[in-house]
Design a protein around this motif. Structure first.
Motif, short mmCIF file in Angstrom:
data_model
loop_
_atom_site.label_atom_id
_atom_site.label_comp_id
_atom_site.label_asym_id
_atom_site.label_seq_id
_atom_site.Cartn_x
_atom_site.Cartn_y
_atom_site.Cartn_z
N LEU A 297 -6.99 17.07 -20.61
CA LEU A 297 -5.65 16.75 -19.57
C LEU A 297 -6.74 18.01 -18.33
CD1 LEU A 297 -3.43 16.95 -18.21
CD2 LEU A 297 -2.28 18.60 -19.81
N LYS A 298 -7.38 18.96 -19.41
CA LYS A 298 -7.85 20.01 -17.88
C LYS A 298 -9.12 19.69 -16.86
CE LYS A 298 -10.03 24.57 -16.90
NZ LYS A 298 -10.13 25.52 -18.06
N GLU A 299 -9.05 18.68 -17.59
CA GLU A 299 -10.33 17.52 -16.35
C GLU A 299 -10.17 16.19 -15.89
OE1 GLU A 299 -13.48 17.45 -19.78
OE2 GLU A 299 -13.84 19.27 -20.27
N ALA A 300 -8.76 16.06 -15.77
CA ALA A 300 -8.03 14.85 -15.33
C ALA A 300 -8.58 14.63 -14.29
CB ALA A 300 -6.98 14.08 -16.12
N THR A 301 -8.93 13.29 -13.90
CA THR A 301 -8.91 13.37 -12.43
C THR A 301 -7.92 12.11 -11.39
OG1 THR A 301 -10.31 12.28 -12.28
CG2 THR A 301 -11.11 14.73 -11.90
N HIS B 83 -2.27 22.54 -13.12
CA HIS B 83 -3.03 20.94 -12.92
C HIS B 83 -3.26 20.35 -11.31
CE1 HIS B 83 -4.92 16.78 -13.75
NE2 HIS B 83 -5.01 17.55 -15.21
N ALA B 84 -4.00 20.12 -10.92
CA ALA B 84 -4.21 19.92 -9.14
C ALA B 84 -2.94 18.57 -9.47
CB ALA B 84 -5.57 19.35 -8.63
N LEU B 85 -2.61 17.91 -9.98
CA LEU B 85 -2.48 16.35 -9.79
C LEU B 85 -0.57 16.69 -10.54
CD1 LEU B 85 -4.25 14.16 -11.60
CD2 LEU B 85 -4.34 14.21 -9.66
N ARG B 86 -0.28 18.17 -10.20
CA ARG B 86 0.91 18.42 -10.95
C ARG B 86 2.50 17.50 -10.28
NH1 ARG B 86 3.89 24.69 -11.88
NH2 ARG B 86 6.03 23.64 -11.63
N GLU B 87 2.37 17.20 -9.19
CA GLU B 87 3.23 16.64 -8.61
C GLU B 87 3.90 15.31 -8.37
OE1 GLU B 87 3.61 15.04 -3.21
OE2 GLU B 87 2.30 17.13 -4.22
N GLN B 88 2.18 14.52 -9.07
CA GLN B 88 2.41 13.23 -9.63
C GLN B 88 3.17 13.44 -11.07
OE1 GLN B 88 -0.22 14.21 -7.80
NE2 GLN B 88 -1.79 12.95 -7.29
N LEU B 89 2.46 14.74 -11.95
CA LEU B 89 2.90 14.92 -13.47
C LEU B 89 3.86 15.06 -13.05
CD1 LEU B 89 -0.52 16.53 -14.47
CD2 LEU B 89 0.25 13.46 -14.60
N GLU B 90 4.71 15.28 -12.64
CA GLU B 90 6.02 16.14 -11.86
C GLU B 90 6.91 14.61 -11.47
OE1 GLU B 90 6.87 18.87 -9.70
OE2 GLU B 90 6.28 20.68 -10.54
N THR B 91 6.20 13.32 -11.21
CA THR B 91 7.07 12.73 -11.19
C THR B 91 6.94 11.46 -12.85
OG1 THR B 91 6.17 12.30 -8.85
CG2 THR B 91 7.66 9.99 -9.36
N THR B 92 6.23 11.75 -13.35
CA THR B 92 6.60 11.11 -14.61
C THR B 92 7.02 12.15 -16.02
OG1 THR B 92 3.91 10.59 -13.89
CG2 THR B 92 4.68 10.23 -16.67
N TRP B 93 6.62 13.17 -15.79
CA TRP B 93 7.14 14.05 -16.81
C TRP B 93 8.87 14.47 -16.94
CZ3 TRP B 93 5.74 12.74 -21.39
CH2 TRP B 93 4.24 11.88 -21.97
N GLY B 94 9.01 14.44 -15.50
CA GLY B 94 10.40 15.34 -14.84
C GLY B 94 10.22 17.12 -14.69
N LYS B 95 10.47 17.48 -13.44
CA LYS B 95 10.53 18.84 -13.33
C LYS B 95 10.68 20.07 -14.30
CE LYS B 95 10.14 17.84 -7.82
NZ LYS B 95 11.01 18.74 -6.63
N GLN B 96 11.88 18.88 -14.30
CA GLN B 96 12.61 20.33 -15.56
C GLN B 96 11.29 20.87 -16.71
OE1 GLN B 96 14.39 22.15 -16.20
NE2 GLN B 96 15.43 22.34 -18.07
N LEU B 97 10.12 19.59 -17.32
CA LEU B 97 8.92 20.31 -18.01
C LEU B 97 8.01 21.46 -17.20
CD1 LEU B 97 7.41 19.76 -20.84
CD2 LEU B 97 5.80 18.24 -18.89
N PHE B 98 8.29 21.47 -16.33
CA PHE B 98 7.34 21.97 -16.17
C PHE B 98 7.60 23.74 -15.99
CE2 PHE B 98 5.28 18.60 -15.09
CZ PHE B 98 4.28 18.27 -14.94
N LEU B 99 9.12 23.60 -15.60
CA LEU B 99 10.51 24.90 -14.90
C LEU B 99 10.36 25.43 -16.36
CD1 LEU B 99 12.85 23.87 -12.83
CD2 LEU B 99 11.19 25.22 -12.14
#
Length: 568
Positions: A28-32, A99-115
Motif C-alpha cells: 500500500l505504501k509503495e503503490a503509485t 498516502h499520496a493517493l488519499r483523495e482518490q482512495l477517499e472516493t473509493t472507500w469513503g471519507k469516514q474510513l480516514f476520519l
C-alpha cells in the motif's frame, strides 16, 4: 452454510498475521496507482476480518459458558493478542492517512474510513501494549466475577440474570428478599469490584498520559470514535435531560408509587409497574421465536429474509443458564456475514425487548454486510443504538403476539421506561467524566460521587436500609463502566432519535420504515450526526430536540389511564 455451533475455530498465528499484514501495508505504501492501493487495502481488510472472526467466535462461546476452560484460555489469548493486533492496524492507518493517493482512495472507500483512522491513531502506540493487555485482563476478571454468581434463593441456585422474575413479583416481600439476596452477593464482592475498577481507572489513566492526553476522558472520546461532537456538546445535552426529562421521569415514578399502592417507592419496587403484575410474555423461548418469525415475516421482506437466516444458522443464544455471562449483545462474524444475538431470557418483558432491540442491531449489520471494510460493518455506538431502539417501536403492532390482553400494559411500561432511562443514562456518563477527571479518588470517594450524581438525576431513588446501595454502589452492576468506558450516553442519544422515529411511524409508517432501512444499509460509512441527518432526524444535541422528541411520548403517557390498565 454451517450453523454457528459447527463453525471451526483455529487460533490465529500472530507471527503469520504480522508478516502478511506488513507485506500488504508495504505494498500500500509503495503503490503509485489507485488499483495497486485498492488491492492492498482489500487484502488488509481480508486479513483483519479473518482475525476478528476468530475473536468473535471465542467471545461468543466464552460468554455462553464462562466455565468452559478451552474458551476461557482462548479469551485470555485474545486479551493479550488484541493490543498486538491493534498495533498492526495502527501501522496500516499511518500509511493510509498519509498516502499520496488519499483523495482518490477517499472516493473509493469513503471519507469516514480516514476520519476513523485518524481518530484511532490517537489511541495507540507500541509503548502502551502491556497496559492494554492489563486493561483487557481486568475487564475479563470483572466479567468472570459477575457471571460466576451462584446464589441460593427460593430453593434454587441462581445467577444474577435469573433474578428477573423475582424482582418483578407482585409480592413485595419476595421483591425485597430477592433484591437483598442479589445485592448481598454484590456487597460480598463489593471490595473486589472496587479494586478491579480502581486498577482499571489507573491503568487507563496511565495509557492516556503515555499517549499525551490530559486525562482518560479525552482518550475515551477518541476510542469511541466521536468525530463530530465533543465534551461540551455532551455536557449541554445532559443539561437538556436534567431540565426536560427529570421532572417527567419523577412524575412517572410518583404515578408508579400510587399505582402499585406503596407509601414509599423503594429500590426493590422500581421494576414492578402494576399492582396486578407486570406484562409478561405468554411463553418461553420457543414461543417467542415463533412470534418473532411471524412478526418479522409481516414487517417487511427484508426482515423476513434476515430472521429466517438467523434461525437457520443458529445465531441466537437467548436463555439464562448457569455459567453464562450476564447481559445481552449483538456481534458480527465478518467472514460468515453472520450477526449473532446473545441474551439472558428470564421470563420477563425484557425477553421481548431483546427480541426487538438486539434484532435491530443484527438487522442493521445484515443489511450492511455488503461492506468489506471492517470499520463500516457497524457504525459508532450511538448510531448503532438508533437501529436497536427504533426497532423496539417498529415492532409495536405485533406485541399482542407476545402479551395478549396485557399489550397495553407492556406499551405503557415500555414507553415510560424509555423516558425514565434517559436520566439514568446521563448519570452513568457524568459519573465516568468525574471519575476519569479525578483518577486519584479512592473507592469510597467514587461511591460518594455516584450517590451525589444519582440524587441529581434520579431524585426518586430510595434505598431504604440497604447500606451497600446507599453507599453509592449501584454502578457496580453496570458492565459498560468496566468493559467499555464512556459507552453509555450513546443509548440516550439514540433513544432521543428513536422517539423521533416513533412519532414519524405514527404519522407515516411507510416513510419512517424507508428511512430506517436506508439508515441500516448505510452501516458505519458515515459519522453519527451525518447518519442522523441522512435519516431525516434532528440532532439530539440541538437545543429543543429533547423536548420536541419526548412530547408525543409524554402526551401518550399523560392520556393513558394507568389505573385502568392495572385492572387488566
Amino acid at each position: 452454510m454451517l450453523p454457528f455451533s459447527e463453525l471451526t475455530y483455529v487460533r490465529p498465528d500472530l507471527n503469520v498475521l504480522e508478516t502478511t499484514m506488513q507485506n500488504a501495508i508495504s505494498r500500500l505504501k509503495e503503490a503509485t496507482q489507485v488499483e495497486q492501493a485498492n488491492a492492498a487495502i482489500t487484502e488488509i481488510n481480508t486479513l483483519r476480518n479473518q482475525f476478528e472472526t476468530a475473536s468473535q467466535i471465542v467471545e461468543i462461546r466464552h460468554t455462553i459458558d464462562t466455565r468452559d476452560t478451552f474458551y476461557e484460555t482462548e479469551q485470555g489469548f485474545f486479551d493479550e493478542a488484541g493490543p498486538v493486533y491493534q498495533g498492526y492496524v495502527s501501522s496500516y492507518y499511518h500509511v493510509l492517512t498519509a498516502h499520496a493517493l488519499r483523495e482518490q482512495l477517499e472516493t473509493t472507500w469513503g471519507k469516514q474510513l480516514f476520519l476513523l483512522a485518524e481518530a484511532s491513531l490517537k489511541t495507540f502506540s507500541e509503548a502502551i501494549i502491556p497496559k492494554l493487555q492489563e486493561e483487557n485482563r481486568l475487564s475479563s476478571e470483572y466479567t468472570k466475577l459477575m457471571s460466576s454468581a451462584e446464589i441460593e434463593f427460593d430453593g434454587k441456585t441462581l445467577n444474577l440474570s435469573q433474578f428477573g422474575p423475582y424482582l418483578q413479583s407482585p409480592d413485595r416481600a419476595v421483591r425485597k428478599a430477592a433484591s437483598e439476596a442479589r445485592y448481598g452477593y454484590l456487597k460480598e464482592h463489593g471490595e473486589a469490584i472496587d479494586t478491579i475498577y480502581d486498577k482499571l481507572v489507573h491503568v487507563r489513566t496511565e495509557i492516556a498520559t503515555t499517549l499525551g492526553f490530559p486525562s482518560f476522558v479525552e482518550l475515551g472520546y477518541a476510542r469511541m470514535l466521536r468525530v463530530d461532537y465533543n465534551q461540551s456538546m455532551v455536557e449541554d445535552y445532559r443539561q437538556q435531560i436534567l431540565d426536560t426529562i427529570v421532572p417527567i421521569a419523577t412524575s412517572l415514578k410518583e404515578r408508579q408509587q400510587r399505582r402499585i399502592g406503596v407509601d414509599s417507592l423503594y429500590y426493590y419496587d422500581e421494576g414492578f409497574a402494576f399492582k396486578s403484575g407486570n406484562a409478561t410474555p405468554q411463553g418461553e423461548e420457543a414461543f417467542i421465536i415463533e412470534g418473532g418469525k411471524k412478526m418479522y415475516r409481516e414487517m417487511s421482506p427484508e426482515t423476513n429474509e434476515f430472521f429466517d437466516y438467523m434461525i437457520e444458522r443458529g445465531a441466537l443464544d437467548l436463555t439464562a443458564k448457569p455459567g453464562k455471562a450476564g447481559g445481552g449483545y449483538c456481534t458480527y462474524i465478518a467472514d460468515e456475514k453472520l450477526p449473532f444475538i446473545f441474551s439472558n431470557f428470564n421470563g420477563t418483558s425484557g425477553d421481548i425487548d431483546v427480541l426487538t432491540h438486539e434484532v435491530g442491531h443484527a438487522f442493521q449489520v445484515y443489511e450492511s454486510r455488503h461492506f468489506t471494510t471492517p470499520e463500516y460493518g457497524l457504525p459508532t455506538y450511538e448510531a448503532c443504538e438508533i437501529h436497536s431502539m427504533s426497532m423496539e417501536y417498529f415492532a409495536y403492532p405485533w406485541m399482542e403476539e407476545f402479551f395478549g390482553e396485557e399489550t397495553s400494559k407492556y406499551k405503557f411500561s415500555h414507553l415510560a421506561g424509555g423516558v425514565t432511562f434517559l436520566p439514568y443514562g446521563v448519570a452513568v456518563d457524568e459519573f465516568q467524566h468525574v471519575i476519569y477527571s479525578k483518577p486519584e479518588l479512592t473507592p469510597a470517594e467514587r461511591r460518594q460521587a455516584w450517590r451525589t450524581i444519582e440524587k441529581k438525576y434520579l431524585p426518586h431513588r430510595n434505598y431504604e436500609e440497604n447500606d451497600y446501595l446507599d453507599s453509592g454502589a449501584w454502578w457496580h452492576q453496570q458492565g459498560h463502566v468496566f468493559g467499555s468506558p464512556f459507552y453509555y450516553i450513546d443509548y440516550t442519544l439514540a433513544q432521543v432519535c428513536a422517539f423521533q422515529f416513533y412519532a414519524w411511524m405514527e404519522q407515516d409508517r411507510e416513510a419512517a420504515w424507508k428511512s430506517y432501512l436506508a439508515l441500516c444499509k448505510a452501516g458505519g460509512s458515515e459519522s453519527f450526526l451525518a447518519l442522523v441527518e441522512r435519516a431525516g432526524l434532528k440532532s439530539p444535541f440541538a437545543d429543543g430536540t429533547v423536548d420536541e422528541a419526548v412530547a408525543p411520548i409524554k402526551a401518550y403517557l399523560e392520556q393513558a389511564d394507568d389505573l385502568a390498565l392495572d385492572r387488566v
